[in-house]
Design a protein around this motif. Sequence first.
Motif, short mmCIF file in Angstrom:
data_model
loop_
_atom_site.label_atom_id
_atom_site.label_comp_id
_atom_site.label_asym_id
_atom_site.label_seq_id
_atom_site.Cartn_x
_atom_site.Cartn_y
_atom_site.Cartn_z
N ARG A 292 0.89 -1.23 -0.08
CA ARG A 292 -0.02 0.09 -0.04
C ARG A 292 0.81 1.24 -0.05
N HIS A 293 1.91 1.16 0.45
CA HIS A 293 2.99 2.34 0.70
C HIS A 293 4.08 2.34 -0.39
N CYS A 309 12.67 -1.88 0.75
CA CYS A 309 12.07 -0.70 0.89
C CYS A 309 12.52 0.15 -0.73
N LEU A 359 4.31 3.06 9.69
CA LEU A 359 5.24 2.92 8.60
C LEU A 359 5.12 4.37 7.59
N PRO A 360 3.81 4.75 7.21
CA PRO A 360 3.84 5.83 6.53
C PRO A 360 4.76 7.02 6.89
N LEU A 363 8.31 6.20 6.72
CA LEU A 363 9.07 6.39 5.04
C LEU A 363 8.96 7.93 4.63
N GLU A 364 8.07 8.85 5.16
CA GLU A 364 7.98 10.31 5.05
C GLU A 364 9.41 11.04 5.69
#
Length: 367
Positions: A292-293, A309, A359-360, A363-364
């Motif tokens: 999803r990411h 990743c 997780l989001p 990642l940001e």
Amino acid sequence: MSNPRYTPLVQSLPSTVPFVGPETQERARGSAFAARLGANESVFGPSPRAIAAMADAASGAWMYGDPEVHDLRAALAAHHGVAPGNVLVGEGIDGLLGYLVRLLVGQGDAVVTSDGAYPTFNYHVAGFGGTLHKVPYMDDHEDPEALVAKAREIGAKLIYFANPDNPMGSWHSAATVQRMIDALPEGCVLALDEAYADTAPADAILPLDMTHPRVIRFRTFSKAYGLAGMRVGYALAQSDFITAFGKIRNHFGMGRVAQAAALAALEDQAYLEDTVARIAAARDRISAIASRHGLMPLPSATNFVTIDCCGDGDFARAVLAALVAQDIFVRMPFTAPQDRCIRVSCAPDDALDAFANALPIALERAR
């Protein structure tokens, strides 16, 4: 006042720990993790029958455990359709690997493994003075043909090979493993680490053959059975090979409570089957969260999912650090190019909810 007279070998080695435990990290951070998703434990926990057996055995903890581990060995033999003489029980696969290296490896003896594979094995080899020779992974899988070829080239006494593999979660078919065994150089032992056999596809696990004198297979109660804290592993091999361990193993290494826990867990196959199904569902969910990411979950036959990743090792380390900063404990492979990944253990929904939320943000921050 003089210092202890350490051996030259010990003096030549660094003081190291193959894995930094989550407890060490928690002490350094000054707070506990909200989700423990990095140690490949079974977060689903052990069978209630195993918990009851531990409670019942606790009052007898003043006694040493049976040094022959008779009841558990007999039960394992019956479970696998082999003789008790084909079974060795020890302090997790880690402890058994240490015994294997002690049994076979002397100063300067050649040993082959994959570059980036399970580091505790390497730790044992270094501790007994062996010389490690490594071959690279191929497409995120250990490379059986390269391992055998290197062993033949250098006259290795021992090959370490995990199927399924940690840290990538990948696996080879049973037919591939059999070809590897058939190609073993004379005098070379194959240490076949099958810690994740319970979560693997049926066609990945070779039928047991207790006649080969130089193949030893390792299983554990630390993964699907949920008893990592009890430290119970076992080895399956030809009886003369198993008997040789009696010369060097710690005969009182297996505590009474641990033996009782493993025996009860083995007897509760219905709980194991339920746990394996929950692991499979969690693998699917972790993969969906990663996808999803924009990340790439790798196919897994284990109780974790390794997530590409889609960057380099520095980016993956930044993602990991940002997850840890949000109280999510995960780990990652140590060696390039596999270090482009992080590794997330299967767990119940509440822990995976925490990972999905973190997780989001991670990642940001990493970007």
